[in-house]
Scaffold this motif. Sequence first.
Motif, PDB file in Angstrom:
ATOM      1  N   GLU A 206       0.822  -1.211   0.000  1.00  0.00           N
ATOM      2  CA  GLU A 206       0.000   0.000   0.000  1.00  0.00           C
ATOM      3  C   GLU A 206       0.859   1.265   0.000  1.00  0.00           C
ATOM      4  O   GLU A 206       0.534   2.250  -0.668  1.00  0.00           O
ATOM      5  CB  GLU A 206      -0.931   0.001   1.216  1.00  0.00           C
ATOM      6  CG  GLU A 206      -1.936  -1.139   1.227  1.00  0.00           C
ATOM      7  CD  GLU A 206      -2.966  -1.007   0.127  1.00  0.00           C
ATOM      8  OE1 GLU A 206      -3.208   0.125  -0.341  1.00  0.00           O
ATOM      9  OE2 GLU A 206      -3.532  -2.037  -0.285  1.00  0.00           O
ATOM     10  N   VAL A 209       3.056   2.857  -3.464  1.00  0.00           N
ATOM     11  CA  VAL A 209       2.547   3.752  -4.509  1.00  0.00           C
ATOM     12  C   VAL A 209       2.793   5.211  -4.174  1.00  0.00           C
ATOM     13  O   VAL A 209       2.560   6.089  -5.022  1.00  0.00           O
ATOM     14  CB  VAL A 209       1.039   3.516  -4.732  1.00  0.00           C
ATOM     15  CG1 VAL A 209       0.777   2.099  -5.196  1.00  0.00           C
ATOM     16  CG2 VAL A 209       0.247   3.787  -3.450  1.00  0.00           C
ATOM     17  N   ASP A 210       3.251   5.512  -2.971  1.00  0.00           N
ATOM     18  CA  ASP A 210       3.537   6.892  -2.577  1.00  0.00           C
ATOM     19  C   ASP A 210       4.803   7.357  -3.275  1.00  0.00           C
ATOM     20  O   ASP A 210       5.875   6.766  -3.110  1.00  0.00           O
ATOM     21  CB  ASP A 210       3.684   6.966  -1.055  1.00  0.00           C
ATOM     22  CG  ASP A 210       3.734   8.400  -0.534  1.00  0.00           C
ATOM     23  OD1 ASP A 210       3.844   9.335  -1.359  1.00  0.00           O
ATOM     24  OD2 ASP A 210       3.648   8.596   0.689  1.00  0.00           O
ATOM     25  N   THR A 242       5.494  -3.392  -7.042  1.00  0.00           N
ATOM     26  CA  THR A 242       4.672  -2.184  -7.014  1.00  0.00           C
ATOM     27  C   THR A 242       5.537  -0.943  -6.849  1.00  0.00           C
ATOM     28  O   THR A 242       5.281   0.099  -7.476  1.00  0.00           O
ATOM     29  CB  THR A 242       3.651  -2.277  -5.867  1.00  0.00           C
ATOM     30  OG1 THR A 242       2.870  -3.469  -6.018  1.00  0.00           O
ATOM     31  CG2 THR A 242       2.721  -1.071  -5.859  1.00  0.00           C
ATOM     32  N   TYR A 243       6.549  -1.029  -6.001  1.00  0.00           N
ATOM     33  CA  TYR A 243       7.433   0.122  -5.800  1.00  0.00           C
ATOM     34  C   TYR A 243       8.200   0.460  -7.080  1.00  0.00           C
ATOM     35  O   TYR A 243       8.339   1.632  -7.444  1.00  0.00           O
ATOM     36  CB  TYR A 243       8.410  -0.169  -4.658  1.00  0.00           C
ATOM     37  CG  TYR A 243       9.307   0.999  -4.324  1.00  0.00           C
ATOM     38  CD1 TYR A 243       8.870   2.002  -3.476  1.00  0.00           C
ATOM     39  CD2 TYR A 243      10.591   1.100  -4.860  1.00  0.00           C
ATOM     40  CE1 TYR A 243       9.678   3.079  -3.167  1.00  0.00           C
ATOM     41  CE2 TYR A 243      11.410   2.168  -4.558  1.00  0.00           C
ATOM     42  CZ  TYR A 243      10.943   3.164  -3.708  1.00  0.00           C
ATOM     43  OH  TYR A 243      11.756   4.241  -3.416  1.00  0.00           O
ATOM     44  N   LYS A 245       7.293  -0.152 -10.098  1.00  0.00           N
ATOM     45  CA  LYS A 245       6.345   0.368 -11.077  1.00  0.00           C
ATOM     46  C   LYS A 245       5.979   1.817 -10.782  1.00  0.00           C
ATOM     47  O   LYS A 245       5.817   2.621 -11.704  1.00  0.00           O
ATOM     48  CB  LYS A 245       5.087  -0.502 -11.095  1.00  0.00           C
ATOM     49  CG  LYS A 245       4.095  -0.138 -12.182  1.00  0.00           C
ATOM     50  CD  LYS A 245       2.923  -1.107 -12.193  1.00  0.00           C
ATOM     51  CE  LYS A 245       1.938  -0.759 -13.318  1.00  0.00           C
ATOM     52  NZ  LYS A 245       0.793  -1.700 -13.324  1.00  0.00           N
ATOM     53  N   ALA A 246       5.853   2.163  -9.492  1.00  0.00           N
ATOM     54  CA  ALA A 246       5.487   3.526  -9.112  1.00  0.00           C
ATOM     55  C   ALA A 246       6.680   4.470  -9.091  1.00  0.00           C
ATOM     56  O   ALA A 246       6.486   5.694  -9.057  1.00  0.00           O
ATOM     57  CB  ALA A 246       4.813   3.522  -7.736  1.00  0.00           C
TER      58      ALA A 246
END
Length: 436
Positions: A206, A209-210, A242-243, A245-246
């Motif tokens: 979660e 994505v920051d 996810t990291y 990708k963001a």
Amino acid sequence: MEKPPPPEPITIYANQETFPGDMEYYFWFDEASIQDMNHFVKTITGIKSKGIRPDLIGSIIAHYASKWLPDLSGNVTDPPPPPPTESVTASVMKKRFFVETLTGILPPEKDSVPCNFLLRLLRTAKMVGANQNYLTELENRVSLQLDQASLKELMIPSFSHTCGTLLDVELVTRLVKNFAGLDSEGVKTGAALVKVAKLVDSYLAEAAVDGGLTLTEFISIIKALPSHARTTEDGLYRAIDTYLKAHPQVMKHERKELCRLIDSRKLSPEAALHAAQNDRLPVRSIIGVLFTEQTKLSRHVDWTGSSISSAARSPTNPSGSHYFEPGSGPQCLSKREMNVQQVEIKRLSDDVLRLQSQCGAMHIQLERLMEKKSGGSKGFFRWKRPFIRGSVEKMMNVEEEVGDNGDGFEPRTPGNMKTRLVKGRTTPSRWSKSMS
């Protein structure tokens, strides 16, 4: 004058328990004790002096705390606005007084108050700027029961103006480190570590994505837990993917450092297949995942073949017959079972060949990328390194020998060829057929 009937016992909604009948006179909460915080504190102090169980006292506090602080109820609703006659500063000061008072009367025993209630109390305390001593006490209590926390309550926003992230990542890092630092006499058991590891991986997915989350902060949360806490690396791989990708601006050496934290041996077949086709991962990490999967398949094939051979040549069946004999025992396999295992071995062999073909395709694609990065000049010589089927280890050895200069392989130019010919005058056997 008739004696008034005794009041009904209070029901504790937190755990659906009621006070004992002989204690109901001591636990009567009138309207004044609910409306006035000081009266409530005196009532709780009187209850503690009677030797009542700490979990019941904690349930009372958790239930009636929502009367003063609706944020502690756990319901996803907007807090009511302050009265028109009350300023924002006065409202914050009143909430700070409530938070600090409730923290001061909590039972000191472990598990006396639910962990989610403590997290909501900690979030409110940070929002209203409570004293640092109360914040430290709440953090220590949450660390003791972190394995009981939920992801929803752990998503505490950052109320600091100097913090660059939306979530209070530093707070979660401290909680996890405190939990992992508990001694053997505390609550740090194997099951608790596994629960916290799953919770941390979900939190990382979660928080990844920051855009303001730095790589150092991200890695610090991962390293807060020991490596043996994770029985599977699927959640960690999902968070790292996810990291990446963001944060596409992450450098190549930083990607390598991040992917080294993944133990490819703990990946499920689905996660390993996704990682083998993930272009965001470094080439070395992808090759490591493929090599691990090939090793697993080879061991499984060897183990299955040895099991079949030992069963066929067991002492109860020295002739090696595949048919059951009367009284031969369960070690012998029937012909149908032998056929089923042979089909399984054939399927595993096909999977190995499929992985090898994927390695070959990746190798060809890598050579094309290296040619483009070297300027597109083919020169007089071109190295053609054919992929040898079933030799992932050789490909990794070649990569080690050539070196990792940022692009993966050394550029092949006429100058390099001339230097090598002058130095050696002899061409190694493995390169004898590589010049066109």
